[in-house]
Design a protein around this motif. Structure first.
Motif, PDB file in Angstrom:
ATOM      1  N   PRO A 195       0.831  -1.205   0.000  1.00 29.21           N
ATOM      2  CA  PRO A 195       0.000   0.000   0.000  1.00 29.21           C
ATOM      3  C   PRO A 195       0.867   1.258   0.000  1.00 29.21           C
ATOM      4  O   PRO A 195       1.921   1.287   0.625  1.00 29.21           O
ATOM      5  N   PHE A 196       0.408   2.269  -0.714  1.00 26.57           N
ATOM      6  CA  PHE A 196       1.154   3.521  -0.826  1.00 26.57           C
ATOM      7  C   PHE A 196       0.570   4.539   0.123  1.00 26.57           C
ATOM      8  O   PHE A 196      -0.641   4.580   0.302  1.00 26.57           O
ATOM      9  N   PRO A 197       1.263   5.454   0.743  1.00 27.86           N
ATOM     10  CA  PRO A 197       2.723   5.416   0.773  1.00 27.86           C
ATOM     11  C   PRO A 197       3.190   4.363   1.758  1.00 27.86           C
ATOM     12  O   PRO A 197       2.529   4.112   2.752  1.00 27.86           O
ATOM     13  N   GLY A 198       4.292   3.771   1.486  1.00 23.04           N
ATOM     14  CA  GLY A 198       4.798   2.702   2.328  1.00 23.04           C
ATOM     15  C   GLY A 198       6.229   2.959   2.717  1.00 23.04           C
ATOM     16  O   GLY A 198       6.793   3.998   2.403  1.00 23.04           O
ATOM     17  N   PRO A 199       6.838   1.995   3.390  1.00 18.16           N
ATOM     18  CA  PRO A 199       8.251   2.137   3.739  1.00 18.16           C
ATOM     19  C   PRO A 199       9.095   2.100   2.471  1.00 18.16           C
ATOM     20  O   PRO A 199       8.619   1.762   1.394  1.00 18.16           O
ATOM     21  N   LEU A 200      10.335   2.435   2.601  1.00 25.07           N
ATOM     22  CA  LEU A 200      11.240   2.479   1.460  1.00 25.07           C
ATOM     23  C   LEU A 200      12.193   1.299   1.490  1.00 25.07           C
ATOM     24  O   LEU A 200      12.455   0.721   2.536  1.00 25.07           O
ATOM     25  N   ILE A 201      12.727   0.937   0.326  1.00 27.52           N
ATOM     26  CA  ILE A 201      13.821  -0.017   0.246  1.00 27.52           C
ATOM     27  C   ILE A 201      14.960   0.657  -0.507  1.00 27.52           C
ATOM     28  O   ILE A 201      14.742   1.539  -1.326  1.00 27.52           O
ATOM     29  N   CYS A 202      16.156   0.232  -0.184  1.00 22.16           N
ATOM     30  CA  CYS A 202      17.353   0.759  -0.829  1.00 22.16           C
ATOM     31  C   CYS A 202      17.549   0.007  -2.141  1.00 22.16           C
ATOM     32  O   CYS A 202      17.634  -1.216  -2.150  1.00 22.16           O
ATOM     33  N   SER A 203      17.611   0.721  -3.248  1.00 20.26           N
ATOM     34  CA  SER A 203      17.791   0.075  -4.552  1.00 20.26           C
ATOM     35  C   SER A 203      19.261  -0.011  -4.947  1.00 20.26           C
ATOM     36  O   SER A 203      19.575  -0.438  -6.050  1.00 20.26           O
ATOM     37  N   ASP A 204      20.152   0.416  -4.065  1.00 17.33           N
ATOM     38  CA  ASP A 204      21.575   0.353  -4.379  1.00 17.33           C
ATOM     39  C   ASP A 204      21.999  -1.098  -4.575  1.00 17.33           C
ATOM     40  O   ASP A 204      21.497  -2.001  -3.907  1.00 17.33           O
ATOM     41  N   VAL A 205      22.919  -1.309  -5.479  1.00 16.71           N
ATOM     42  CA  VAL A 205      23.432  -2.642  -5.773  1.00 16.71           C
ATOM     43  C   VAL A 205      24.888  -2.698  -5.328  1.00 16.71           C
ATOM     44  O   VAL A 205      25.687  -1.817  -5.663  1.00 16.71           O
ATOM     45  N   TYR A 206      25.212  -3.734  -4.564  1.00 16.85           N
ATOM     46  CA  TYR A 206      26.572  -3.945  -4.070  1.00 16.85           C
ATOM     47  C   TYR A 206      27.213  -5.069  -4.863  1.00 16.85           C
ATOM     48  O   TYR A 206      26.595  -6.104  -5.109  1.00 16.85           O
ATOM     49  N   TRP A 207      28.445  -4.874  -5.266  1.00 19.53           N
ATOM     50  CA  TRP A 207      29.178  -5.872  -6.031  1.00 19.53           C
ATOM     51  C   TRP A 207      30.313  -6.379  -5.158  1.00 19.53           C
ATOM     52  O   TRP A 207      31.272  -5.668  -4.900  1.00 19.53           O
ATOM     53  N   GLY A 208      30.180  -7.614  -4.639  1.00 20.93           N
ATOM     54  CA  GLY A 208      31.212  -8.169  -3.786  1.00 20.93           C
ATOM     55  C   GLY A 208      30.872  -9.579  -3.349  1.00 20.93           C
ATOM     56  O   GLY A 208      29.751 -10.055  -3.522  1.00 20.93           O
ATOM     57  N   ALA A 209      31.842 -10.246  -2.774  1.00 26.67           N
ATOM     58  CA  ALA A 209      31.669 -11.640  -2.375  1.00 26.67           C
ATOM     59  C   ALA A 209      30.847 -11.774  -1.097  1.00 26.67           C
ATOM     60  O   ALA A 209      30.135 -12.747  -0.915  1.00 26.67           O
ATOM     61  N   ASP A 210      30.930 -10.800  -0.200  1.00 20.89           N
ATOM     62  CA  ASP A 210      30.269 -10.898   1.101  1.00 20.89           C
ATOM     63  C   ASP A 210      29.186  -9.829   1.224  1.00 20.89           C
ATOM     64  O   ASP A 210      29.506  -8.644   1.306  1.00 20.89           O
ATOM     65  N   PRO A 211      27.890 -10.211   1.244  1.00 19.52           N
ATOM     66  CA  PRO A 211      26.837  -9.205   1.363  1.00 19.52           C
ATOM     67  C   PRO A 211      26.711  -8.609   2.754  1.00 19.52           C
ATOM     68  O   PRO A 211      25.942  -7.697   2.968  1.00 19.52           O
ATOM     69  N   GLY A 212      27.467  -9.115   3.706  1.00 18.55           N
ATOM     70  CA  GLY A 212      27.433  -8.571   5.055  1.00 18.55           C
ATOM     71  C   GLY A 212      26.599  -9.417   5.996  1.00 18.55           C
ATOM     72  O   GLY A 212      25.951 -10.378   5.588  1.00 18.55           O
ATOM     73  N   PRO A 213      26.583  -9.043   7.269  1.00 16.35           N
ATOM     74  CA  PRO A 213      25.855  -9.836   8.265  1.00 16.35           C
ATOM     75  C   PRO A 213      24.356  -9.587   8.217  1.00 16.35           C
ATOM     76  O   PRO A 213      23.890  -8.597   7.662  1.00 16.35           O
ATOM     77  N   PHE A 214      23.601 -10.512   8.809  1.00 12.48           N
ATOM     78  CA  PHE A 214      22.175 -10.329   8.990  1.00 12.48           C
ATOM     79  C   PHE A 214      21.949  -9.416  10.186  1.00 12.48           C
ATOM     80  O   PHE A 214      22.735  -9.418  11.125  1.00 12.48           O
ATOM     81  N   CYS A 215      20.859  -8.687  10.162  1.00  9.67           N
ATOM     82  CA  CYS A 215      20.476  -7.884  11.327  1.00  9.67           C
ATOM     83  C   CYS A 215      19.887  -8.792  12.401  1.00  9.67           C
ATOM     84  O   CYS A 215      20.143  -8.614  13.578  1.00  9.67           O
ATOM     85  N   THR A 216      19.096  -9.778  11.975  1.00 13.66           N
ATOM     86  CA  THR A 216      18.490 -10.752  12.878  1.00 13.66           C
ATOM     87  C   THR A 216      19.104 -12.110  12.555  1.00 13.66           C
ATOM     88  O   THR A 216      18.935 -12.608  11.446  1.00 13.66           O
ATOM     89  N   PRO A 217      19.846 -12.725  13.475  1.00 19.71           N
ATOM     90  CA  PRO A 217      20.513 -13.985  13.145  1.00 19.71           C
ATOM     91  C   PRO A 217      19.527 -15.118  12.864  1.00 19.71           C
ATOM     92  O   PRO A 217      18.501 -15.245  13.523  1.00 19.71           O
ATOM     93  N   ARG A 218      19.831 -15.930  11.861  1.00 16.61           N
ATOM     94  CA  ARG A 218      19.034 -17.116  11.548  1.00 16.61           C
ATOM     95  C   ARG A 218      19.449 -18.234  12.493  1.00 16.61           C
ATOM     96  O   ARG A 218      20.624 -18.337  12.849  1.00 16.61           O
TER      97      ARG A 218
END
Length: 177
Positions: A88-111
């Protein structure tokens, strides 16, 4: 005559009038939300990400996008390109930036099964509920329901815990279903 008058009234009601200010913002096109793509960056724009997506391009290292929903101030502070999340609009935002690398980084909430999973089973909801059914030598410390796999040699285990969110990246790239 009555049919054409009724059709005209329905069409006029659906589109509003020129003076009707509420109809000017009801139709949103994909280009309306600042959905422009930025060139991939080698510096990760996020500190952590729960809804990481590996983009389909077959390159090494891969492209990644973090689809976590952010408040407008968070998105503007860390991203070059922000767009509205689906829904539904307006809604939260997402970052559309694209990262180029082997490691996307850690999770915020651990699995509960750890940082990666090759064989995930998830519901088909917008925010899925997932389990990782990888057979491992030992379960991650966060796993609360670790069960042995019957008749496996050497002994293998599967974490039966569920997690609300994406399962995370694969442990062994290229083994996806």
């Amino acid at each position: 005559m009555a049919t054409s008058t009724l059709l005209f009234l329905l069409l006029a009601g659906a589109h509003g009038t020129a003076d009707d200010d509420t109809t000017t913002n009801t139709i949103r096109l994909p280009t309306d939300g600042g959905s422009a793509q930025q060139a991939p960056t080698t510096k990760r724009p996020w500190k952590c990400c729960d809804n990481i997506e590996q983009l389909p391009e077959k390159i090494s290292p891969p492209f990644w996008r973090c689809n976590d929903e952010l408040e407008p101030s968070q998105c503007v502070a860390q991203c070059e390109v922000c767009q509205e999340a689906p829904g539904p609009f307006p809604g939260p935002l997402i970052c559309s930036d694209v990262y180029w690398g082997a490691d996307p980084g850690p999770f915020c909430t651990p699995r509960p099964w750890g940082d990666c999973c090759d064989d995930a089973v998830c519901t088909r909801e917008y925010i899925p509920i997932c389990r990782c059914v990888d057979k491992v030598a030992s379960c991650a410390a966060a796993c609360k329901d670790c069960r042995p796999v019957e008749s496996s040699e050497p002994p293998r285990y599967v974490c039966q815990d569920q997690f609300k969110g994406q399962p995370g990246p694969m442990c062994t790239p290229g083994t996806g279903k």
